[in-house]
Structure formats: C-alpha cells, structure tokens
Design an enzyme around this catalytic site. Structure first.
Site, mmCIF file in Angstrom:
data_model
loop_
_atom_site.group_PDB
_atom_site.id
_atom_site.type_symbol
_atom_site.label_atom_id
_atom_site.label_comp_id
_atom_site.label_asym_id
_atom_site.label_seq_id
_atom_site.Cartn_x
_atom_site.Cartn_y
_atom_site.Cartn_z
ATOM 1 N N LYS A 1 32.451 56.163 37.477
ATOM 2 C CA LYS A 1 33.214 55.144 36.753
ATOM 3 C C LYS A 1 34.085 55.874 35.739
ATOM 4 O O LYS A 1 33.591 56.437 34.761
ATOM 5 C CB LYS A 1 32.287 54.148 36.060
ATOM 6 C CG LYS A 1 33.046 53.018 35.363
ATOM 7 C CD LYS A 1 32.094 52.043 34.707
ATOM 8 C CE LYS A 1 32.854 50.919 34.015
ATOM 9 N NZ LYS A 1 31.935 49.979 33.332
ATOM 10 N N LYS B 1 34.825 53.603 40.785
ATOM 11 C CA LYS B 1 35.578 52.599 40.031
ATOM 12 C C LYS B 1 36.477 53.302 39.025
ATOM 13 O O LYS B 1 35.976 54.156 38.281
ATOM 14 C CB LYS B 1 34.597 51.668 39.312
ATOM 15 C CG LYS B 1 35.243 50.553 38.494
ATOM 16 C CD LYS B 1 34.184 49.696 37.806
ATOM 17 C CE LYS B 1 34.841 48.587 36.991
ATOM 18 N NZ LYS B 1 33.838 47.754 36.290
#
Length: 325
Positions: free
Chosen positions: A197, A249
């Site tokens: 992330k 992400k």
C-alpha cells in the site's frame, strides 16, 4: 510467397475471432465492491469527489449489496464512517460501532452468498486520521496499534466478516491478527493483506468518503512509491505471517508491482482501483474527453492482464451488470 507471410490481423478480423483468442477474461466474480456506511445517516449521501458513489445508510447498504450480489460480484469491502472520533479509534473495536453493526446487517442479509470483507484500520475512527494510535511524540506507535488491530479483527469476524483486510501497513499486523482470530476460535476467517500500500496522491477522494480527520501524512508507514524490492519484502513477511490473499494499492500507477507480486505469490492477488483513479475517469468522461464504459472496462482488464485475481473497484456492481453472469 507474397510479403508479409505472418498476418496477425487475421485473428482480429471478427468479434467472434477476437473473443475466441482473448488471453484475459474479466468476469463479475473477479470484482469486489468497496462500500461506505455512515453512522446516523438519514439517506444515501453523495460523495462530491466520487460521482455515483455514496455514504450509505444501513438500509441502503443492504439494498445496494443485494443488488451487487445478484449481478454476480465476487464480494464487498465495507468501510465505516462514524459520528464520533477519538485518539484511539474506540469505535473500531465497539461491537455496536457502525462498521460492526453494518457487517452484521450484511451477513444476516447475504449469508454466505458473497464474500463479505471489512477494512481493518483505524483511520476512519481516530480524531487525528492516522491508521494507528500515536505515542507521546505524535508518532504512530506500531506495537500499540497492533494490540488494537487484534481486537478489531476478532470483532469484525464475530460481526460477520468472512475476510478482514488490514490496511494500516503496521509491521507484524497480519501475524498478530491471525493469532488473535485463531485464539478466538475464528480460524476460518481469512486475511486479505494490504501488502504493498503506497503513500499516494490518488487517495484524495477516499478521504472525502470517510470524512478523514488526517493531519500530516502517512509516509512513515505506507510504502514509498519509488520502491519495488521493498514490496517483495513485505510480501514475504505477509505470507510468512499467514496472509490468505495479498493486495497492491493503488492499481494503475503500480501495475509493474502487481505483475511482480503476481509472479511471486502463491496465494490469490488483489488490486485496488482507488478513488483517485475512479474520479479521474468520471471527470474526463463527464467532459466528453473519454468514452466512459470503454475506459472503465479497459482499465479493469489491465489489472487482470497484470495478474490480479481480484479487483476492488467502485464500478464493480455496474460492470457486473454490463458483463452479465
């Protein structure tokens, strides 16, 4: 023999031929719909920076989730928007907090007909907007945060989540949550690890969606966008700690990371098409600069081509309706 001998265009000449030889498939089952539920809401509240996306009431959440499941989506990912925020994000561990009651609503409504996922992070619940609790110097305290994550995982699973998604990028989060779930007799609850992330400008509209209280930034715990090897280190740690699935992400800016992780991991790999990606396409389409449906499908196909088994996208329900079962 005339030139050229090789004519790849032969296999592109009709829709039937193109369909026959397509290398990548995008189906509703590959898609997960992120959803927001707002405490105290009297009706669905539009999110200005994400046209078409709303903060749901508990009732509208149930209806929208049922519709998405009927269209064949693979799952839903739930985020809570509480009325009250405090330094330790106490609403996250409260069984009667908005996220947990909404999980119970969805599990009662849908049972095992879809995969109900829950965001396991404190940023929606803290009054400073960080993904963990702060120490005396105002820094995110990794290990104190892990203790809360463990409790969150148990509460979310008991509330109905099939899969919990720790997204805070705390060191050791997967292992601590796995241990807590197993100790509570919740060994069947899965963990979708937010393995890579990245700290990203593409999260802006999402912070509107959860009414983020963030001050400062998250660069000390979210991954630096310049780094790929670091993502592989995070992958190895998450797998060692017991992750059932892993995720990258944002999506489109990190397709190279997604491809590398997909080539390495021995568990299913997800990608999150984040709010900024969604908002850019919607804005461009609204201005007539892009063909909306073609652009959406092309972007989602790119995730699948790069190796994603699962794609989280705010278009999941709509696209499932386009694709059909």
């Amino acid at each position: 023999m005339g030139f050229p001998v090789q004519r790849p265009r032969r296999l592109r000449s009709t829709p039937a031929l193109r369909r026959l030889v397509a290398e990548t498939e995008l189906r509703p089952r590959h898609l997960v719909l992120p959803m927001f539920v707002r405490e105290g809401a009297t009706g669905p509240t539009p999110i200005a920076s994400m046209p078409g996306v709303v903060q749901h009431t508990r009732d509208s959440l149930r209806k929208a989730a049922v519709e998405a499941v009927q269209r064949g989506v693979g799952g839903v990912m739930l985020f809570g928007v509480p009325e009250h925020h405090d330094a330790v994000g106490s609403g996250a561990t409260d069984p009667d907090g908005i996220l947990n009651v909404a999980l119970r609503d969805l599990r009662q409504e849908l049972g095992d007909d879809t995969v109900i996922m829950s965001d396991l992070c404190l940023d929606e619940f803290t009054d400073h907007g960080h993904c963990g609790v702060l120490d005396a110097r105002g820094r995110v305290d990794n290990d104190a945060t892990l203790e809360i994550y463990a409790r969150m995982g148990v509460v979310q699973a008991e509330s109905g989540a099939h899969v919990v998604g720790p997204s805070g990028m705390m060191d050791g989060q997967v292992g601590v949550i796995r241990e807590a779930l197993d100790a509570a007799g919740l060994a069947d609850t899965g963990i979708l690890a937010y393995t890579a992330k990245y700290t990203s400008a593409f999260y802006g509209p999402f912070r509107d969606a959860i009414e983020s209280q963030l001050t400062g930034d998250r660069k000390t715990y979210q991954q630096d966008g310049a780094n790929l090897r670091e993502a592989l280190r995070e992958l190895a740690l998450d797998l060692e700690e017991g992750a059932d699935m892993v995720m990258v992400k944002p999506g489109l800016p990190y397709l190279d990371v997604l491809r590398t992780i997909a080539d390495t991991a021995d568990v299913p790999v997800a990608a999150y098409q984040v709010s900024g990606e969604y908002a850019m396409v919607e804005a461009a389409a609204a201005n007539g600069w892009l063909e909306r449906e073609r652009t959406i499908l092309e972007s989602l196909t790119s995730f699948r081509r790069a190796g994603a088994d699962v794609v989280l996208t705010y278009w999941a329900s709509e696209v499932a309706g386009i694709l059909g079962s």
